[in-house]
Motif scaffolding. Structure first.
Motif, PDB file in Angstrom:
ATOM      1  N   UNK A 147       0.818  -1.212   0.000  1.00 52.04           N
ATOM      2  CA  UNK A 147       0.000   0.000   0.000  1.00 52.04           C
ATOM      3  C   UNK A 147       0.855   1.268   0.000  1.00 52.04           C
ATOM      4  N   UNK A 148       0.294   2.355  -0.524  1.00 57.76           N
ATOM      5  CA  UNK A 148       1.006   3.626  -0.572  1.00 57.76           C
ATOM      6  C   UNK A 148       0.409   4.677   0.373  1.00 57.76           C
ATOM      7  N   UNK A 149      -0.740   4.386   0.955  1.00 57.06           N
ATOM      8  CA  UNK A 149      -1.379   5.362   1.843  1.00 57.06           C
ATOM      9  C   UNK A 149      -0.721   5.434   3.237  1.00 57.06           C
ATOM     10  N   UNK A 150       0.003   4.394   3.716  1.00 59.64           N
ATOM     11  CA  UNK A 150       0.566   4.468   5.068  1.00 59.64           C
ATOM     12  C   UNK A 150       1.393   5.705   5.378  1.00 59.64           C
ATOM     13  N   UNK A 151       2.177   6.205   4.436  1.00 55.46           N
ATOM     14  CA  UNK A 151       2.990   7.381   4.726  1.00 55.46           C
ATOM     15  C   UNK A 151       2.101   8.601   4.972  1.00 55.46           C
ATOM     16  N   UNK A 152       0.920   8.619   4.339  1.00 57.60           N
ATOM     17  CA  UNK A 152      -0.048   9.687   4.618  1.00 57.60           C
ATOM     18  C   UNK A 152      -0.724   9.463   5.970  1.00 57.60           C
ATOM     19  N   UNK A 153      -1.054   8.212   6.285  1.00 57.97           N
ATOM     20  CA  UNK A 153      -1.582   7.912   7.619  1.00 57.97           C
ATOM     21  C   UNK A 153      -0.635   8.431   8.697  1.00 57.97           C
ATOM     22  N   UNK A 154       0.677   8.257   8.469  1.00 55.29           N
ATOM     23  CA  UNK A 154       1.650   8.716   9.463  1.00 55.29           C
ATOM     24  C   UNK A 154       1.557  10.223   9.658  1.00 55.29           C
ATOM     25  N   UNK A 155       1.446  10.975   8.560  1.00 52.95           N
ATOM     26  CA  UNK A 155       1.337  12.430   8.678  1.00 52.95           C
ATOM     27  C   UNK A 155       0.078  12.827   9.438  1.00 52.95           C
ATOM     28  N   UNK A 156      -1.057  12.160   9.141  1.00 53.30           N
ATOM     29  CA  UNK A 156      -2.291  12.444   9.865  1.00 53.30           C
ATOM     30  C   UNK A 156      -2.149  12.117  11.349  1.00 53.30           C
ATOM     31  N   UNK A 157      -1.555  10.947  11.644  1.00 49.23           N
ATOM     32  CA  UNK A 157      -1.406  10.530  13.039  1.00 49.23           C
ATOM     33  C   UNK A 157      -0.510  11.497  13.805  1.00 49.23           C
ATOM     34  N   UNK A 158       0.556  11.965  13.157  1.00 47.11           N
ATOM     35  CA  UNK A 158       1.464  12.892  13.839  1.00 47.11           C
ATOM     36  C   UNK A 158       0.796  14.227  14.112  1.00 47.11           C
ATOM     37  N   UNK A 159      -0.190  14.590  13.268  1.00 47.70           N
ATOM     38  CA  UNK A 159      -0.903  15.855  13.490  1.00 47.70           C
ATOM     39  C   UNK A 159      -1.768  15.808  14.743  1.00 47.70           C
ATOM     40  N   UNK A 160      -2.052  14.591  15.241  1.00 53.23           N
ATOM     41  CA  UNK A 160      -2.826  14.462  16.475  1.00 53.23           C
ATOM     42  C   UNK A 160      -2.001  14.828  17.711  1.00 53.23           C
ATOM     43  N   UNK A 161      -0.669  14.716  17.598  1.00 53.18           N
ATOM     44  CA  UNK A 161       0.215  15.071  18.707  1.00 53.18           C
ATOM     45  C   UNK A 161       0.082  14.161  19.913  1.00 53.18           C
ATOM     46  N   UNK A 162      -0.212  12.894  19.685  1.00 47.64           N
ATOM     47  CA  UNK A 162      -0.412  11.962  20.808  1.00 47.64           C
ATOM     48  C   UNK A 162       0.863  11.188  21.138  1.00 47.64           C
ATOM     49  N   UNK A 177      10.359  -0.721   3.463  1.00 41.50           N
ATOM     50  CA  UNK A 177      10.414  -2.188   3.579  1.00 41.50           C
ATOM     51  C   UNK A 177       9.236  -2.793   4.330  1.00 41.50           C
ATOM     52  N   UNK A 178       8.768  -2.123   5.378  1.00 37.53           N
ATOM     53  CA  UNK A 178       7.689  -2.693   6.189  1.00 37.53           C
ATOM     54  C   UNK A 178       6.298  -2.307   5.692  1.00 37.53           C
ATOM     55  N   UNK A 179       6.220  -1.620   4.538  1.00 34.77           N
ATOM     56  CA  UNK A 179       4.900  -1.339   3.947  1.00 34.77           C
ATOM     57  C   UNK A 179       4.692  -2.112   2.648  1.00 34.77           C
ATOM     58  N   UNK A 180       5.685  -2.083   1.752  1.00 31.53           N
ATOM     59  CA  UNK A 180       5.535  -2.782   0.472  1.00 31.53           C
ATOM     60  C   UNK A 180       6.488  -3.961   0.317  1.00 31.53           C
ATOM     61  N   UNK A 181       7.415  -4.145   1.272  1.00 32.83           N
ATOM     62  CA  UNK A 181       8.383  -5.231   1.167  1.00 32.83           C
ATOM     63  C   UNK A 181       9.577  -4.889   0.299  1.00 32.83           C
ATOM     64  N   UNK A 182       9.689  -3.641  -0.154  1.00 33.68           N
ATOM     65  CA  UNK A 182      10.836  -3.225  -0.950  1.00 33.68           C
ATOM     66  C   UNK A 182      12.087  -3.256  -0.070  1.00 33.68           C
ATOM     67  N   UNK A 183      13.267  -3.417  -0.677  1.00 32.76           N
ATOM     68  CA  UNK A 183      14.490  -3.629   0.102  1.00 32.76           C
ATOM     69  C   UNK A 183      14.918  -2.395   0.896  1.00 32.76           C
ATOM     70  N   UNK A 184      14.623  -1.201   0.383  1.00 28.96           N
ATOM     71  CA  UNK A 184      15.004   0.034   1.075  1.00 28.96           C
ATOM     72  C   UNK A 184      13.975   1.110   0.722  1.00 28.96           C
TER      73      UNK A 184
END
Length: 367
Positions: free
Chosen positions: A150-165, A350-357
């Protein structure tokens, strides 16, 4: 520098084009703007279905034989019309938009063969809308041996960080299949499918009472889950596999079901989805402190109750309660990814799509 970006997404359901405005520097989300939608016509949808059939014979990502070229023109026009209508309706001057993220329409995705094909002419789109376009997001990841999703996880991270939790945040998308993004600061980003989402439940409800889904979980709320069946079902080897891992919508469809009433079956399959999501928690680096539920499952009140029970003591909330938009999230994500692509930041890991780097991606088309 913050960019004003429009994201465009047309998914595998072939229903139409989602459009969303976002202000971002590719790391943080400064503002979520309006969203819109341009439905594909019946003729466009029929053409796309034909192109999907013909695309199974492709062995080059730039080939456009037969009706695939015609479908590409239709996709490009539909996206240009979607942008024109969106900017007009929301009184957005195109010169105020810095970039458009154009996913295109996937017609073939075979990462094992290092092949992914999204149709849509980005150069023609950029000229039609007079805005630079970033496109071809998945190709670099697939060429490097990743799954291209998936490609949306990096956007999920930005949204989650905006929560400041404090502590890890888990974003759970419950569509036909359920998938998660695990975020812990800037360093840890993990994504995978967890198991069934709404697909098994929807299919069961349709077969038993003729409804498309269990609205708000009202049917499941009247039933009792079959705990013996659940315990056995959750022994499926998929649930013990570490991330990244993925599923097809019908991977669990052949399971032997119990002799349930409509209400008990709905309760059992709702609990199965919740239990499968909970099963990923022991496989994560740390238990999440916060869990955000998005997708259709967030509207199922029985599902939400079961998740709160199984994920305690984590705080479980719906995406809508936080001001996020489940419907516009993928379009927003591709606006965000366009900004990241412009700046050469990684889109996949690597931990989202399995790519090597970590992989950057996306190409730029100028008007």
């Amino acid at each position: 520098m913050m960019l004003t970006a429009i994201g465009l997404m047309s998914g595998t359901s072939l229903d139409g084009v989602d459009v969303a405005l976002i202000k971002t520097d590719g790391r943080r989300v400064a503002e979520l703007g309006p969203a819109g939608y341009r439905r594909y016509t019946d003729a466009e949808r029929a053409l796309l279905r034909q192109a999907l059939g013909e695309a199974t014979q492709l062995d080059r990502r730039d080939a456009r034989p037969g009706c695939i070229a015609e479908a590409e023109r239709a996709v490009t026009i539909a996206h240009a019309e979607a942008v024109a209508a969106f900017t007009a309706q929301n009184r957005i001057a195109t010169e105020k938009v810095d970039i458009v993220g154009f996913h295109g329409q996937t017609v073939l995705h075979r990462p094992a063969a290092k092949l992914t094909v999204q149709i849509g002419d980005a150069q023609a789109l950029a000229k039609a809308i007079h805005i630079p376009v970033v496109y071809d997001f998945r190709a670099a990841d697939v060429a490097a041996g990743g799954q291209g999703a998936p490609f949306v996880p990096v956007y999920h991270r930005a949204l989650a960080q905006s929560l400041g939790r404090e502590g890890p945040v888990l974003v759970v998308n419950i569509g036909g299949v359920s998938n998660i993004t695990y975020i812990d600061g800037n360093d840890t980003l993990i994504a995978c499918d967890t198991g069934p989402g709404n697909a098994l439940l929807d299919d069961f409800v349709f077969r038993t009472i003729g409804k498309a889904f269990d609205g708000e979980g009202k049917l499941a709320a009247q039933g009792r889950a079959d705990e013996t069946w659940l315990a056995q079902a959750l022994q499926h080897p998929f649930f013990a596999k570490p991330a990244p891992k993925s599923l097809d919508r019908n991977d669990f469809a052949a399971m032997a079901w119990g002799q349930w009433s409509a209400a008990d079956g709905a309760a059992t399959l709702t609990a199965f989805t919740a239990g499968a999501i909970a099963a990923i928690v022991p496989l994560l680096p740390k238990p999440p402190h916060s869990v955000v539920i998005t997708g259709g499952g967030a509207r199922n009140l029985t599902m939400m109750r079961m998740l709160r029970e199984r994920l305690a003591p984590a705080r479980v909330e719906s995406a809508d309660a936080l001001g996020w938009s489940a419907d516009a999230m993928e379009a927003q994500a591709f606006g965000f990814l366009a900004a990241r692509g412009l700046k050469g930041l990684p889109l996949s890991y690597p931990a989202t799509t399995g790519v090597a780097f970590p992989m950057t991606g996306g190409l730029l088309a100028r008007p």
